[in-house]
Design an enzyme around this catalytic site. Structure first.
Site, PDB file in Angstrom:
ATOM      1  N   LYS A 187       0.932  -1.301  -0.007  1.00  0.00           N
ATOM      2  CA  LYS A 187       0.137  -0.507  -0.191  1.00  0.00           C
ATOM      3  C   LYS A 187       0.773   1.686  -0.177  1.00  0.00           C
ATOM      4  O   LYS A 187       0.967   2.132  -0.806  1.00  0.00           O
ATOM      5  CB  LYS A 187      -1.173  -0.089   1.328  1.00  0.00           C
ATOM      6  CG  LYS A 187      -1.888  -1.372   1.281  1.00  0.00           C
ATOM      7  CD  LYS A 187      -2.809  -1.127   2.875  1.00  0.00           C
ATOM      8  CE  LYS A 187      -2.143  -0.775   3.640  1.00  0.00           C
ATOM      9  NZ  LYS A 187      -1.250  -2.852   3.774  1.00  0.00           N
TER      10      LYS A 187
ATOM     11  N   ARG B 108      -9.933   0.537   8.674  1.00  0.00           N
ATOM     12  CA  ARG B 108      -9.001   0.089   9.203  1.00  0.00           C
ATOM     13  C   ARG B 108     -10.215  -1.091   9.648  1.00  0.00           C
ATOM     14  O   ARG B 108     -10.129  -2.348   9.761  1.00  0.00           O
ATOM     15  CB  ARG B 108      -8.047  -0.892  10.111  1.00  0.00           C
ATOM     16  CG  ARG B 108      -6.664  -1.152   9.104  1.00  0.00           C
ATOM     17  CD  ARG B 108      -5.428  -0.858  10.136  1.00  0.00           C
ATOM     18  NE  ARG B 108      -4.008  -1.460   9.802  1.00  0.00           N
ATOM     19  CZ  ARG B 108      -3.483  -0.999   9.102  1.00  0.00           C
ATOM     20  NH1 ARG B 108      -3.660   0.256   9.126  1.00  0.00           N
ATOM     21  NH2 ARG B 108      -2.148  -1.872   8.946  1.00  0.00           N
TER      22      ARG B 108
ATOM     23  N   ARG C 139      12.443  -5.417   4.447  1.00  0.00           N
ATOM     24  CA  ARG C 139      11.670  -3.815   4.140  1.00  0.00           C
ATOM     25  C   ARG C 139      13.156  -2.886   4.939  1.00  0.00           C
ATOM     26  O   ARG C 139      12.821  -3.365   6.063  1.00  0.00           O
ATOM     27  CB  ARG C 139      10.253  -3.549   4.466  1.00  0.00           C
ATOM     28  CG  ARG C 139       9.715  -2.413   5.156  1.00  0.00           C
ATOM     29  CD  ARG C 139       8.058  -1.753   4.851  1.00  0.00           C
ATOM     30  NE  ARG C 139       8.291  -1.756   5.920  1.00  0.00           N
ATOM     31  CZ  ARG C 139       6.709  -2.056   6.149  1.00  0.00           C
ATOM     32  NH1 ARG C 139       5.558  -1.577   5.135  1.00  0.00           N
ATOM     33  NH2 ARG C 139       5.862  -2.365   7.199  1.00  0.00           N
TER      34      ARG C 139
ATOM     35  N   ARG D  44      11.376  -0.976  10.964  1.00  0.00           N
ATOM     36  CA  ARG D  44      10.676  -1.187  11.729  1.00  0.00           C
ATOM     37  C   ARG D  44      10.292  -2.263  13.045  1.00  0.00           C
ATOM     38  O   ARG D  44      10.645  -3.347  12.887  1.00  0.00           O
ATOM     39  CB  ARG D  44       9.095  -1.083  11.288  1.00  0.00           C
ATOM     40  CG  ARG D  44       9.046   0.502  10.400  1.00  0.00           C
ATOM     41  CD  ARG D  44       7.774   0.652  10.089  1.00  0.00           C
ATOM     42  NE  ARG D  44       6.704  -0.677   9.944  1.00  0.00           N
ATOM     43  CZ  ARG D  44       5.055  -0.474   8.929  1.00  0.00           C
ATOM     44  NH1 ARG D  44       5.001   0.167   7.957  1.00  0.00           N
ATOM     45  NH2 ARG D  44       4.510  -1.131   9.802  1.00  0.00           N
TER      46      ARG D  44
ATOM     47  N   ARG E  99       0.150  -9.033  13.129  1.00  0.00           N
ATOM     48  CA  ARG E  99      -0.909  -8.478  11.858  1.00  0.00           C
ATOM     49  C   ARG E  99      -1.621  -8.617  11.022  1.00  0.00           C
ATOM     50  O   ARG E  99      -2.379  -8.128  10.349  1.00  0.00           O
ATOM     51  CB  ARG E  99       0.121  -7.486  11.708  1.00  0.00           C
ATOM     52  CG  ARG E  99       0.957  -6.028  12.374  1.00  0.00           C
ATOM     53  CD  ARG E  99       2.084  -6.134  12.249  1.00  0.00           C
ATOM     54  NE  ARG E  99       2.078  -5.209  10.947  1.00  0.00           N
ATOM     55  CZ  ARG E  99       3.627  -4.783   9.978  1.00  0.00           C
ATOM     56  NH1 ARG E  99       4.589  -5.411  10.817  1.00  0.00           N
ATOM     57  NH2 ARG E  99       3.268  -4.144   9.227  1.00  0.00           N
TER      58      ARG E  99
HETATM   59  P1  AP5 Z   1       4.857  -1.486   2.161  1.00  0.00           P
HETATM   60  O1  AP5 Z   1       5.163  -0.796   0.584  1.00  0.00           O
HETATM   61  O2  AP5 Z   1       5.498  -1.107   2.805  1.00  0.00           O
HETATM   62  O3  AP5 Z   1       3.741  -2.411   2.346  1.00  0.00           O
HETATM   63  P2  AP5 Z   1       2.666  -1.557   3.255  1.00  0.00           P
HETATM   64  O4  AP5 Z   1       1.014  -2.442   2.900  1.00  0.00           O
HETATM   65  O5  AP5 Z   1       2.001  -0.298   2.988  1.00  0.00           O
HETATM   66  O6  AP5 Z   1       3.046  -2.033   4.653  1.00  0.00           O
HETATM   67  P3  AP5 Z   1       2.645  -2.122   6.111  1.00  0.00           P
HETATM   68  O7  AP5 Z   1       3.667  -2.741   6.632  1.00  0.00           O
HETATM   69  O8  AP5 Z   1       3.389  -0.472   5.822  1.00  0.00           O
HETATM   70  O9  AP5 Z   1       0.891  -1.761   6.694  1.00  0.00           O
HETATM   71  P4  AP5 Z   1       0.665  -1.929   7.567  1.00  0.00           P
HETATM   72  O10 AP5 Z   1      -0.696  -1.710   7.185  1.00  0.00           O
HETATM   73  O11 AP5 Z   1       0.520  -3.215   7.980  1.00  0.00           O
HETATM   74  O12 AP5 Z   1       1.752  -0.674   8.298  1.00  0.00           O
HETATM   75  P5  AP5 Z   1       0.904   0.522   8.761  1.00  0.00           P
HETATM   76  O13 AP5 Z   1       1.765   1.456   8.574  1.00  0.00           O
HETATM   77  O14 AP5 Z   1      -0.673   1.094   7.911  1.00  0.00           O
HETATM   78  O15 AP5 Z   1       5.722  -2.695   0.875  1.00  0.00           O
HETATM   79  C1  AP5 Z   1       6.234  -3.616   1.604  1.00  0.00           C
HETATM   80  C2  AP5 Z   1       7.850  -4.087   1.237  1.00  0.00           C
HETATM   81  O16 AP5 Z   1       7.392  -4.418   0.633  1.00  0.00           O
HETATM   82  C3  AP5 Z   1       8.751  -3.466   1.039  1.00  0.00           C
HETATM   83  O17 AP5 Z   1       9.890  -2.716   1.160  1.00  0.00           O
HETATM   84  C4  AP5 Z   1       8.333  -2.900  -0.475  1.00  0.00           C
HETATM   85  O18 AP5 Z   1       9.863  -2.176  -1.252  1.00  0.00           O
HETATM   86  C5  AP5 Z   1       8.278  -4.127  -0.777  1.00  0.00           C
HETATM   87  N1  AP5 Z   1       6.926  -4.592  -1.628  1.00  0.00           N
HETATM   88  C6  AP5 Z   1       5.888  -4.085  -2.002  1.00  0.00           C
HETATM   89  N2  AP5 Z   1       5.136  -3.738  -3.193  1.00  0.00           N
HETATM   90  C7  AP5 Z   1       6.308  -4.539  -3.810  1.00  0.00           C
HETATM   91  C8  AP5 Z   1       6.104  -6.160  -5.088  1.00  0.00           C
HETATM   92  N3  AP5 Z   1       4.574  -5.598  -5.600  1.00  0.00           N
HETATM   93  N4  AP5 Z   1       6.627  -7.002  -4.891  1.00  0.00           N
HETATM   94  C9  AP5 Z   1       8.278  -6.420  -3.970  1.00  0.00           C
HETATM   95  N5  AP5 Z   1       7.808  -6.199  -3.002  1.00  0.00           N
HETATM   96  C10 AP5 Z   1       7.373  -5.379  -3.045  1.00  0.00           C
HETATM   97  O19 AP5 Z   1       0.247   0.620  10.049  1.00  0.00           O
HETATM   98  C11 AP5 Z   1       1.572   0.199  11.143  1.00  0.00           C
HETATM   99  C12 AP5 Z   1       0.225   0.014  12.825  1.00  0.00           C
HETATM  100  O20 AP5 Z   1      -0.111   1.361  13.084  1.00  0.00           O
HETATM  101  C13 AP5 Z   1      -0.911  -0.691  12.493  1.00  0.00           C
HETATM  102  O21 AP5 Z   1      -0.455  -2.476  13.157  1.00  0.00           O
HETATM  103  C14 AP5 Z   1      -1.840  -0.437  13.726  1.00  0.00           C
HETATM  104  O22 AP5 Z   1      -1.018  -0.692  14.612  1.00  0.00           O
HETATM  105  C15 AP5 Z   1      -1.474   1.434  13.522  1.00  0.00           C
HETATM  106  N6  AP5 Z   1      -2.243   1.784  12.222  1.00  0.00           N
HETATM  107  C16 AP5 Z   1      -2.276   2.229  11.092  1.00  0.00           C
HETATM  108  N7  AP5 Z   1      -3.344   2.540  10.602  1.00  0.00           N
HETATM  109  C17 AP5 Z   1      -4.096   2.407  11.515  1.00  0.00           C
HETATM  110  C18 AP5 Z   1      -5.881   2.352  11.862  1.00  0.00           C
HETATM  111  N8  AP5 Z   1      -6.244   3.110  11.191  1.00  0.00           N
HETATM  112  N9  AP5 Z   1      -6.162   2.576  12.753  1.00  0.00           N
HETATM  113  C19 AP5 Z   1      -5.746   1.360  13.887  1.00  0.00           C
HETATM  114  N10 AP5 Z   1      -4.597   1.563  13.951  1.00  0.00           N
HETATM  115  C20 AP5 Z   1      -3.555   1.900  12.613  1.00  0.00           C
END
Ligand code: AP5
Length: 213
Positions: free
Chosen positions: A13, A88, A127, A160, A171
């Site tokens: 994402k 979410r 990552r 991270r 997660r």
């Molecule tokens: P990346 O693009 O970073 O993936 P992502 O989907 O953004 O993954 P996240 O781990 O950031 O998502 P998340 O939803 O768990 O975390 P968030 O920060 O929102 O890609 C991942 C890796 O793969 C990278 O190294 C990239 O280079 C590689 N990659 C990407 N695409 C690729 C491809 N096609 N091929 C090969 N490699 C690829 O949330 C973190 C925490 O915050 C949550 O756990 C929660 O505690 C809290 N939080 C955030 N938002 C909320 C909410 N709305 N409600 C409640 N808690 C929340």
């Protein structure tokens, strides 16, 4: 254009949102990035969020909704936005419906990116993110030119805290229980589009651009 990027942890994402934000000149609003910044700044909200994030759990809805409501009231979202990691839960999606109705800014697309658990674990374990500008890399799939240094701003890369295998698995479980029901929620609204996320970054990006154009 107003877009939500939906999908489990590590499906890409953030990676896709960064590219779309540059291409379409739209603000990239990532609730995860907002929390990580608050943790870095040592705010009360950051401390509270950290206690959930470190365990792989979701931060309570009232905290997240308040933050997004405030962000969507800023003038830079007038031409649109890319929401990454929000909503979410079903209550968050209902709150977003109310906010966008009040602001007269209806959503255009909800892009659901999906990938199997093995792919997610490999991606998240490799990552690396920039401490300064939050740009996302992967040691194998999307490496920086100089190891450990951000190509975009020269900042330092870090891993991270929630990218440990045990926390990643939690997660994924939390995603399946609390976030996956949003697929049905947005399917009913006719705004959902599905994009396979287990393809190379460029391929996923070009599929999303095809849909948006
Ligand atoms: P990346 O693009 O970073 O993936 P992502 O989907 O953004 O993954 P996240 O781990 O950031 O998502 P998340 O939803 O768990 O975390 P968030 O920060 O929102 O890609 C991942 C890796 O793969 C990278 O190294 C990239 O280079 C590689 N990659 C990407 N695409 C690729 C491809 N096609 N091929 C090969 N490699 C690829 O949330 C973190 C925490 O915050 C949550 O756990 C929660 O505690 C809290 N939080 C955030 N938002 C909320 C909410 N709305 N409600 C409640 N808690 C929340």
């Amino acid at each position: 254009m107003r877009i939500i990027l939906l999908g489990g942890p590590g499906v890409g994402k953030g990676t896709q949102a960064q590219r779309l934000s540059k291409e379409y000149d739209l603000p990239h609003i990532s609730t995860g990035d907002i929390f990580r910044q608050a943790i870095k700044d040592g705010t009360e909200m950051g401390l509270k969020a950290k206690s959930y994030m470190d365990k792989g759990l979701l931060v309570p809805d009232d905290v997240v909704v308040g933050i997004v409501e405030e962000r969507l009231a800023k003038p830079d979202v007038k031409e649109g936005f890319i929401l990454d990691g929000f909503p979410r839960t079903v209550p968050q999606a209902e709150a977003l419906d109310e906010i966008t109705a009040k602001l007269e800014m209806p959503l255009d697309y909800v892009v659901n990116i999906n990938a199997p658990a093995e792919v997610i674990i490999k991606r998240l374990s490799g990552r690396r993110s920039c401490r300064s500008c939050q740009e996302v890399y992967h040691i194998e799939y999307s490496p920086t030119k100089k190891p450990g240094i951000c190509d975009r701003c020269g900042g330092q890369l870090y891993q991270r805290d929630d990218d440990k295998e045990e926390t990643i698995r939690k997660r994924i479980q939390v995603y399946e229980e609390q976030t996956a029901p949003l697929i049905d929620y947005y399917n009913k609204s006719g705004k959902l589009v599905e994009v396979p996320g287990d393809k190379p970054i460029e391929e996923v990006y070009s599929r999303i651009c095809d849909i948006l154009s």
